[in-house]
Design an enzyme around this catalytic site. Structure first.
Site, short mmCIF file in Angstrom:
data_model
loop_
_atom_site.label_atom_id
_atom_site.label_comp_id
_atom_site.label_asym_id
_atom_site.label_seq_id
_atom_site.Cartn_x
_atom_site.Cartn_y
_atom_site.Cartn_z
N TYR A 85 -4.00 5.74 20.49
CA TYR A 85 -4.78 4.80 19.67
C TYR A 85 -3.87 4.08 18.68
O TYR A 85 -4.00 2.89 18.45
CB TYR A 85 -5.90 5.53 18.92
CG TYR A 85 -6.82 4.56 18.22
CD1 TYR A 85 -7.93 4.04 18.88
CD2 TYR A 85 -6.56 4.12 16.93
CE1 TYR A 85 -8.76 3.12 18.27
CE2 TYR A 85 -7.39 3.19 16.30
CZ TYR A 85 -8.49 2.70 16.98
OH TYR A 85 -9.30 1.77 16.37
N PHE A 137 -7.49 -28.57 20.69
CA PHE A 137 -7.83 -27.74 21.83
C PHE A 137 -9.19 -27.10 21.52
O PHE A 137 -9.48 -26.79 20.36
CB PHE A 137 -6.78 -26.68 22.17
CG PHE A 137 -7.17 -25.92 23.41
CD1 PHE A 137 -7.14 -26.54 24.64
CD2 PHE A 137 -7.67 -24.62 23.34
CE1 PHE A 137 -7.59 -25.89 25.79
CE2 PHE A 137 -8.11 -23.97 24.48
CZ PHE A 137 -8.07 -24.60 25.70
N THR A 138 -10.00 -26.90 22.55
CA THR A 138 -11.40 -26.49 22.37
C THR A 138 -11.56 -25.27 21.44
O THR A 138 -12.20 -25.36 20.40
CB THR A 138 -12.02 -26.18 23.74
OG1 THR A 138 -11.19 -25.24 24.43
CG2 THR A 138 -12.13 -27.44 24.60
N ASP A 228 0.90 -23.35 18.22
CA ASP A 228 0.22 -22.78 19.38
C ASP A 228 1.29 -22.68 20.47
O ASP A 228 1.66 -23.66 21.09
CB ASP A 228 -0.93 -23.69 19.82
CG ASP A 228 -1.72 -23.11 20.98
OD1 ASP A 228 -1.16 -22.27 21.72
OD2 ASP A 228 -2.89 -23.49 21.15
N LYS A 271 -0.78 -17.16 29.66
CA LYS A 271 -0.11 -18.29 30.30
C LYS A 271 1.38 -17.98 30.47
O LYS A 271 1.74 -17.17 31.31
CB LYS A 271 -0.32 -19.56 29.47
CG LYS A 271 -1.70 -20.20 29.67
CD LYS A 271 -2.74 -19.64 28.78
CE LYS A 271 -4.00 -20.47 28.69
NZ LYS A 271 -5.03 -19.83 27.85
N ARG A 395 -12.13 -31.87 31.79
CA ARG A 395 -11.51 -32.00 30.47
C ARG A 395 -11.80 -33.40 29.98
O ARG A 395 -10.95 -34.28 29.98
CB ARG A 395 -10.00 -31.75 30.53
CG ARG A 395 -9.60 -30.33 30.88
CD ARG A 395 -9.59 -29.35 29.72
NE ARG A 395 -10.85 -28.73 29.41
CZ ARG A 395 -10.97 -27.53 28.82
NH1 ARG A 395 -9.91 -26.81 28.53
NH2 ARG A 395 -12.13 -27.04 28.50
N PHE A 462 -18.87 -26.75 27.62
CA PHE A 462 -18.32 -26.93 28.97
C PHE A 462 -18.35 -25.64 29.78
O PHE A 462 -18.43 -25.68 31.00
CB PHE A 462 -16.88 -27.47 28.91
CG PHE A 462 -15.95 -26.61 28.09
CD1 PHE A 462 -15.89 -26.76 26.71
CD2 PHE A 462 -15.17 -25.65 28.69
CE1 PHE A 462 -15.04 -25.96 25.95
CE2 PHE A 462 -14.32 -24.84 27.94
CZ PHE A 462 -14.27 -25.00 26.57
N1 F0G Z 1 -4.44 -22.65 23.05
C1 F0G Z 1 -4.26 -23.32 24.19
C2 F0G Z 1 -3.32 -24.48 24.22
C3 F0G Z 1 -4.93 -22.92 25.35
O1 F0G Z 1 -4.72 -23.59 26.48
C4 F0G Z 1 -5.81 -21.81 25.29
C5 F0G Z 1 -6.55 -21.40 26.46
C6 F0G Z 1 -5.99 -21.16 24.07
C7 F0G Z 1 -5.27 -21.60 22.97
C8 F0G Z 1 -6.93 -19.99 23.92
O2 F0G Z 1 -6.41 -18.85 24.53
O3 F0G Z 1 -7.99 -18.39 26.43
O4 F0G Z 1 -6.33 -16.69 25.66
O5 F0G Z 1 -8.30 -17.23 24.27
N2 F0G Z 1 -6.64 -22.11 27.48
C9 F0G Z 1 -7.26 -21.77 28.73
C10 F0G Z 1 -7.19 -22.96 29.65
C11 F0G Z 1 -8.61 -21.17 28.64
O6 F0G Z 1 -7.75 -22.86 30.75
O7 F0G Z 1 -6.52 -23.95 29.34
P1 F0G Z 1 -7.31 -17.74 25.26
#
Ligand code: F0G
Length: 470
Positions: A85, A137-138, A228, A271, A395, A462
């Site tokens: 843990y 970014f979303t 990021d 990624k 997108r 989305f």
């Molecule tokens: N920042 C970027 C640039 C991203 O592309 C993503 C996720 C995140 C932050 C968030 O990270 O998914 O690990 O919580 N992108 C994915 C995509 C979902 O399909 O582009 P996460």
């Protein structure tokens, strides 16, 4: 961290072909279901590719997130999980890997990127603050808004133009940033949210010159820079390829220098870091680290695992070192480029220059007759699935969501359908099949009609919105 002693085929033989720096040891069968079954699956999913079952998908280009193939070494690392843990040995390996390759001092693991976005946003944003960034970014913007901040786009104008050939379309426009400082005051800007590469712009990079200039600007105004780092390896590839003075440096060296101009980073390790799940936050200021560590135990898990199993942290530590190798990054970006070039040869409109992780079809030029509020890129994703079972992602206007103040759709300049290439998963033949399917959908474009949204969730719509064909 000097350049590796081996060379790619391209380096050794000049203009001859390149190939992936790995061979396949284990395979996973995939199949294309019938046209009739695809029609049924698409309708049941409300024409939203996020709602398809992956069993019904043939080639899955929804995302490059968590979809990479791990190496034999990473799988061996899974067997070395120390599932304690607290204070797992694997955490210390992870911490060391991040300190070595990214150069930040304090490391806090999280379950994935948005867990780290939550921590940094809550730790440093006060209600009423403004967060400038190189395109939204979303999940990043949502966490900034949930912390009481307002995101302000300060990316260069070229980023919003899918035909601009600018080599660093991810760059921050310092005049836009200056205008924001003049308008709201530097004291209301806790940090610049800098992404390398910029996902929503088409995987476009930030130059080293730009981050250096940004650092100088921020030092003058007492503003921090948080990065990021999700696709920074790919960003570094473009710097190596395009920026004067970096052609002879390794991706690892470029990465270390780039990060040195920032105060910390959040990471979706799913990624570049080549794992199926995981993330981290790493910062240089002890007070920020302390706040984030206080919160990680509430939302993720103890600060030495942050929601990950020991084995996952081990695979991640290995993935960090493996993913940053020049030949790995080069093969990854070149595969994306291979697909893009096939499409360009057929005159299919895509975002240029071709970015690092995906091909973005330009739905506004693909379907000029479909108005933006009939969701051209959602339509394109649906049509591509119907044609061949290839899964892509919207997108555009659906991803952009609604303005929290007015409640209206945000109408982004870019209306794109993303074909995201998982790392080390598909072959060149898969890319050929994808390109031919896009061509078939393109040839049918004049007969294609848009969609109507029939269900809309409150957050990140989305993911779960549903549509009907017009
Ligand atoms: N920042 C970027 C640039 C991203 O592309 C993503 C996720 C995140 C932050 C968030 O990270 O998914 O690990 O919580 N992108 C994915 C995509 C979902 O399909 O582009 P996460």
């Amino acid at each position: 961290m000097s350049k590796p002693h081996y060379q790619t085929m391209g380096q050794q033989f000049g203009r001859r072909s390149w190939a992936e720096p790995w061979k396949i040891k284990m395979v996973e069968p995939i199949r294309m279901i019938s046209r009739e079954a695809r029609e049924q699956a698409a309708a049941e999913a409300g024409y939203n590719t996020f709602l398809l079952r992956s069993e019904d998908v043939y080639i899955d280009l929804l995302t490059d997130s968590g979809t990479s193939a791990m190496s034999d070494r990473q799988w061996a690392g899974i067997m070395l999980g120390d599932e304690a843990y607290a204070g797992s040995r694997n955490f210390y390996h992870l911490e060391e890997a991040i300190q070595t390759y990214y150069g930040y001092k304090y490391v806090i693991p999280t379950h994935q990127g948005r867990g780290a976005e939550h921590l940094i946003s809550q730790a440093v944003i006060q209600k009423g603050d403004f967060i400038p960034g190189n395109m939204y970014f979303t999940t990043t913007r949502l966490h900034q808004e949930l912390a009481g901040g307002t995101f302000v786009d300060v990316i260069i104008d070229e980023a919003h133009d899918p035909t601009s050939q600018h080599p660093f379309k991810g760059n921050v426009n310092l005049d836009k940033l200056q205008a924001l400082v003049d308008r709201v005051g530097a004291e209301n800007i806790p940090y610049v949210s800098l992404a390398g590469t910029v996902n929503m712009a088409g995987g476009q990079p930030v130059s080293m010159a730009n981050v250096k200039a940004l650092r100088e600007f921020c030092d003058r105004h007492g503003i921090r820079i948080y990065l990021d780092a999700t696709r920074m390896y790919e960003n570094c590839f473009f710097i190596q390829e395009r920026e004067e003075g970096y052609g002879d440096k390794s991706i690892a060296e470029i990465l270390k220098e780039f990060c040195s101009y920032t105060d910390g980073a959040w990471m979706s390790a799913k990624k570049d870091n080549l794992v199926n799940i995981g993330g981290w936050l790493a910062v240089n200021h002890a007070d920020v680290a302390e706040k984030a560590r206080n919160m990680v135990v509430v939302y993720e898990g103890l600060h030495t695992y942050g929601g990950m199993a020991g084995r996952d942290m081990e695979a991640l530590a290995i993935g960090i070192a493996e993913g940053v190798q020049d030949d790995q990054v080069a093969a990854r970006v070149r595969q994306v480029r291979y697909l893009g070039k096939l499409l360009l040869d057929w005159g299919i409109p895509i975002v240029e220059p071709i970015g690092g992780h995906a091909i973005f079809l330009d739905a506004k030029r693909f379907y000029p007759h479909i108005p933006q509020d009939q969701f051209p890129s959602q339509t394109l994703a649906a049509q591509l699935y119907l044609d061949s079972g290839v899964r892509s992602m919207e997108r555009g206007i659906v991803s952009a969501g609604r303005d929290p103040k007015t409640g209206d759709h945000r109408y982004p300049a870019l209306e794109l359908t993303r074909l995201t290439i998982p790392r080390r998963v598909y072959t060149q033949a898969h890319m050929d099949v994808v390109a031919e399917s896009i061509k078939a959908v393109y040839d049918q474009r004049e007969q294609t009609r848009g969609l109507k949204m029939v269900y809309e969730p409150e957050y990140l719509r989305f993911f779960q919105a549903r549509f009907e064909m017009l």
